[in-house]
Each structure stands twice: as C-alpha cells, then as structure tokens.
Design an enzyme around this catalytic site. Structure first.
Site, PDB file in Angstrom:
ATOM      1  N   HIS A 188      55.621  11.439  -5.034  1.00 44.59           N
ATOM      2  CA  HIS A 188      54.987  12.720  -5.361  1.00 44.59           C
ATOM      3  C   HIS A 188      55.832  13.839  -4.746  1.00 44.59           C
ATOM      4  O   HIS A 188      56.005  13.903  -3.527  1.00 44.59           O
ATOM      5  CB  HIS A 188      53.553  12.772  -4.835  1.00 44.59           C
ATOM      6  CG  HIS A 188      52.600  11.938  -5.618  1.00 44.59           C
ATOM      7  ND1 HIS A 188      51.445  11.406  -5.072  1.00 44.59           N
ATOM      8  CD2 HIS A 188      52.620  11.549  -6.918  1.00 44.59           C
ATOM      9  CE1 HIS A 188      50.809  10.723  -6.016  1.00 44.59           C
ATOM     10  NE2 HIS A 188      51.503  10.794  -7.136  1.00 44.59           N
ATOM     11  N   GLU A 191      55.103  16.251  -1.519  1.00 50.01           N
ATOM     12  CA  GLU A 191      54.742  15.643  -0.237  1.00 50.01           C
ATOM     13  C   GLU A 191      55.984  15.491   0.636  1.00 50.01           C
ATOM     14  O   GLU A 191      56.455  14.386   0.913  1.00 50.01           O
ATOM     15  CB  GLU A 191      54.033  14.317  -0.489  1.00 50.01           C
ATOM     16  CG  GLU A 191      52.724  14.504  -1.256  1.00 50.01           C
ATOM     17  CD  GLU A 191      52.125  13.210  -1.789  1.00 50.01           C
ATOM     18  OE1 GLU A 191      52.626  12.117  -1.436  1.00 50.01           O
ATOM     19  OE2 GLU A 191      51.150  13.291  -2.578  1.00 50.01           O
ATOM     20  N   ARG A 244      54.036  18.167  -8.367  1.00 50.72           N
ATOM     21  CA  ARG A 244      53.720  16.783  -7.982  1.00 50.72           C
ATOM     22  C   ARG A 244      54.475  15.727  -8.796  1.00 50.72           C
ATOM     23  O   ARG A 244      54.897  14.704  -8.270  1.00 50.72           O
ATOM     24  CB  ARG A 244      52.210  16.568  -8.152  1.00 50.72           C
ATOM     25  CG  ARG A 244      51.702  15.128  -8.023  1.00 50.72           C
ATOM     26  CD  ARG A 244      50.205  15.130  -8.284  1.00 50.72           C
ATOM     27  NE  ARG A 244      49.617  13.814  -8.463  1.00 50.72           N
ATOM     28  CZ  ARG A 244      48.906  13.172  -7.535  1.00 50.72           C
ATOM     29  NH1 ARG A 244      48.755  13.696  -6.334  1.00 50.72           N
ATOM     30  NH2 ARG A 244      48.349  12.002  -7.786  1.00 50.72           N
ATOM     31  N   HIS A 314      52.786   8.597   1.561  1.00 50.87           N
ATOM     32  CA  HIS A 314      52.235   9.763   0.867  1.00 50.87           C
ATOM     33  C   HIS A 314      51.670  10.739   1.904  1.00 50.87           C
ATOM     34  O   HIS A 314      51.652  10.466   3.098  1.00 50.87           O
ATOM     35  CB  HIS A 314      51.103   9.340  -0.076  1.00 50.87           C
ATOM     36  CG  HIS A 314      51.549   8.621  -1.299  1.00 50.87           C
ATOM     37  ND1 HIS A 314      51.658   9.228  -2.528  1.00 50.87           N
ATOM     38  CD2 HIS A 314      51.910   7.324  -1.494  1.00 50.87           C
ATOM     39  CE1 HIS A 314      52.064   8.349  -3.431  1.00 50.87           C
ATOM     40  NE2 HIS A 314      52.228   7.184  -2.825  1.00 50.87           N
ATOM     41  N   GLU A 389      48.631   7.673   3.801  1.00 46.26           N
ATOM     42  CA  GLU A 389      48.464   9.105   3.564  1.00 46.26           C
ATOM     43  C   GLU A 389      48.665   9.757   4.933  1.00 46.26           C
ATOM     44  O   GLU A 389      47.800   9.678   5.808  1.00 46.26           O
ATOM     45  CB  GLU A 389      47.084   9.430   3.002  1.00 46.26           C
ATOM     46  CG  GLU A 389      46.816   8.902   1.606  1.00 46.26           C
ATOM     47  CD  GLU A 389      47.528   9.683   0.515  1.00 46.26           C
ATOM     48  OE1 GLU A 389      48.097  10.759   0.821  1.00 46.26           O
ATOM     49  OE2 GLU A 389      47.511   9.223  -0.643  1.00 46.26           O
TER      50      GLU A 389
END
Length: 433
Positions: A188, A191, A244, A314, A389
């Site tokens: 992504h 990020e 993204r 992520h 994450e």
C-alpha cells in the site's frame, strides 16, 4: 455511466491531483493538497447510522472513508474536504451521530513530514532511519549494502510494475540448507513506515552483532521485498501523499488495491468492484503485474527455498494478525499462530511499551478478501503467515503520515517481535525437516 457518476469521477481527479511526473522529484505545484481537510472519528450506534454512512460513502465526493460502515457499535474514520465540513457537521447533528475531530488540517501533517524526506540523490551509504527516502534511494541502498556484504547478500528482481519499474528483492543467506522467511513491504503506497521498517530490519539482520538478531540472521534465509508497489510509492512523493493503490488505469480512474488482488476469495467481502474505490480488487485475481510477480516468486521458491514464514508490513492500528481475512473460519493451526502472535506482541511491547492486539484478520481488524497472507498461507503453502499493522494506534491523528522520529522506535520493537516470531515458530516445529 450516468452524468452524476462522470461528475463524481472528475471531482475525484481534482481531489487526488493531476500532475506531470518528474523522475525522482518531489511533489510539485500539481500535486494533491489537503488544506483544512478534517479527519473525523464517528461512532455508528444504530443500524440507521450504518445505512447513513454506507449511503454517504457511495454518493459523496468530499468524504474519504478509511474503512466501510458495516455494523452498529463500529467506529469509522473519515476525512472531509474543507468545503464540506459544515455539511458534515450538520449531518452528525441531524442524525445524532457522535463524532470528534482527530485532525483539523491534514496538509499540515503532510508538510511536516515532507521536511524529513531526503533527496533522491542521497548517498546510499548515509541512509538512516531518521528520514524517509524515495524509491530510487532505497533501491540504490539495497544494491550498496549487497556490495558491502557480497558473501551473503544479493539483490534481484521478480518482475516489473505496470509503469515498468523493477520490483526489487534482497536475499540474506549465511549458510546452505536454511529454512526461509519472506518479508513484504510497501504493497500500500501511502504506508511509508512499511518500507522504512523493512530497510531497518534488513540492515539489522545483515549488520547487527546482537546475539538474538545474529542468531535469526544466520539460522534462516531472508527474502525482503520492501516496496512491492513501486509506482504507487513513487506517486505518493510526486502526486498524492495519500495514494494507496498501484497506478494501472481502469476507465476514468486508476489503480488496484494489490492486497485485494490475490486469488484468496478474490472479489469477496471487504473488496470493491468499483475502480474508483480505494479497495478496488482489479478486473480479476492477479490482474496486476505486482501481485502476480510476488505470487509467482512464492510458488517457484516455497519448496526449493524452504519458505516457512511470510510476514507483511502495513500501517496503521498496532495489530498483528494471521489468516483468514475473508471468513471467521479458523485455520487448522489457529492455536499455534495465536501463540506465535502472543509471544511477538509480548516482545514488541517490552521494548517501548507500545500496545498491540493480535488474532485472525477477520476477528481483529475487519473482513477482507484477496489478501497476500491468506493466499500465501492456503495456496502458497506457507504455514506461518502474518500481517503487522504498525504504529500509530487505531485513533491515530497521524494515520499513514507517521513522523520520521517514529521510524527507529517502530523498527526496534518490530525487530524484537521478529525474533520472538522465529523462536516460537521454531519451538512449535515449523522449521523442522
């Protein structure tokens, strides 16, 4: 296509900005700006609220949703354009929706971060983890560190992006017949902490003399892909910081969410068939060269390289998750993966006190289909497949624009988690013959 839909698309283009690409340059006058865009966190207390925000996401050009309205009790993060703030506030009041402002001017965050971006001409030997770096610099650094350690570090390419950029990997192998671990970063584009953390981990595994790090850097082969989405990552520096997807055109819109493009319940829950949506899954599974290249690499090497672990990086929300994303069904080794996750979170938290939650993707964050770790686990045959994450927390005001002074703390705590993941997976027999 209706006139209203065409109008929505042109407004969308105005929001993401149009620009002339300048190779290796930072954002110019044509880049998207978010002056006085507000970031809200709203609480969906009733089914009426859920339906209201489902309708708003479908019809509004001025609200960017980070997540979808799904069920009562859910909290939802939404960015509202400056011109629609008053309307949005009125909507909250009219329908008795509780909400709070997380950030009043998103552009201030972007401008603050831009001051920490190093030029593309940066000498790779000076790369640090107190700044953010552009695609070309990271690739040059990968080649440089391989030249510094030619006996056990190599770089390679697994394919090219839609716009023709290489998808570059780095392999660390200190001894023959090791089991292998794959690390995916930057799928992504926005990020940035993901590629930054990947390069930190690479550097530590190659250069650190700390015993636990040296242990896992010697006993296992490592394959790093710090920027799986090179076109999108570069566009976040030159065109739209909050982009993204990849950059392949689909009608009047661009881009596919590469983490919805794998053949793991492709096109199912948590993905969109709308090319203008942030989680558009593509025209079919593996329609995108980036996701296909990664899958082809894994399939070609899972047996010959003895790949036993796959880790995706992520941001944000401070979570550590394992398959599945598309269903509440528990994987056969659910208890083992939960144990590995628990040990990793314990180790991570011990470094800086950062709080994480862990569990399957479906039960921990939200339902999603077409993700890389689900595919790596079920089709790729990699038994320990995990997604981080990274920072910040779920109610972060920084979101994807994490300040550069967070890179080192994130890297250090994630490295501790990696050590714990490998040790617990080894204890459970995942690296046995």
């Amino acid at each position: 296509m209706s006139g209203k839909t065409v109008s929505r698309l042109f407004v969308l283009f105005a929001l993401i900005g149009t620009f002339l690409s300048i190779e290796g340059d930072v954002a110019g006058d044509g880049a998207a700006r978010y002056d006085h865009y507000r970031l809200y966190r709203v609480e969906l207390a009733t089914e009426e609220h859920v339906q209201l925000f489902e309708q708003l996401e479908a019809q509004s050009d001025s609200c960017t949703f980070y997540g979808h309205a799904r069920q009562p009790g859910q909290q939802l993060t939404i960015m509202v354009s400056a011109s629609k703030v008053a309307d949005f506030e009125d909507l909250l009041a009219l329908h008795a929706v509780k909400g709070r402002v997380l950030e009043r001017n998103m552009q201030q965050l972007i401008d603050r971060e831009a001051a920490t971006v190093q030029p593309v001409t940066t000498d790779p030997s000076t790369l640090d983890w107190e700044h953010y770096y552009q695609l070309e610099t990271i690739y040059t650094w990968m080649d440089w560190i391989a030249r510094m350690h030619p006996e056990w570090v190599t770089t390679f390419e697994i394919g090219h992006s839609y716009e023709g950029r290489p998808i570059k990997g780095l392999k660390l192998s200190r001894r023959p017949a090791n089991k292998a671990i794959v690390v995916e970063g930057g799928i992504h584009a926005r990020e940035w902490i993901s590629p930054a953390t990947a390069t930190f981990l690479m550097n530590e595994l190659i250069t650190s003399e700390e015993p636990s790090v040296r242990e896992i850097g010697t006993a296992y082969d490592w394959y790093f892909f710090p920027i799986v989405n090179p076109d999108g990552y570069r566009f976040t520096f030159t065109g739209d910081r909050l982009w993204r997807k990849n950059r392949k055109p689909y009608g009047l819109c661009r881009g596919v969410d590469l983490n919805r493009n794998f053949a793991s319940n492709w096109g199912g829950i948590g993905s969109s068939d709308d090319p203008c949506s942030y989680d558009f899954s593509g025209s079919n599974s593996f329609s995108e060269p980036e996701s296909l290249a990664l899958a082809n690499f894994l399939q070609a090497n899972v047996d010959v390289a003895r790949i036993r672990t796959y880790i995706a990086l992520h941001s944000y929300s401070q979570l550590l998750m394992f398959p599945y994303g598309h269903t509440a069904e528990k994987v056969p080794n659910y208890n083992d993966l939960q144990s590995i996750t628990d040990k990793a979170i314990e180790a991570l938290t011990s470094v800086n006190g950062t709080e994480y939650r862990g569990g399957s993707k479906h039960e921990t964050i939200y339902p999603s289909s077409g993700g890389s770790i689900d595919w790596a686990y079920k089709t790729g045959g990699v038994p320990v497949s995990l997604t981080f994450e990274l920072r910040g927390p779920p109610d972060s005001t920084d979101m994807f624009i994490l300040p550069a002074d967070q890179i080192l703390p994130v890297g250090r705590e994630t490295l501790a988690a990696f050590v714990a993941i490998v040790r617990e997976a080894a204890r459970l027999g995942y690296y046995d013959n």
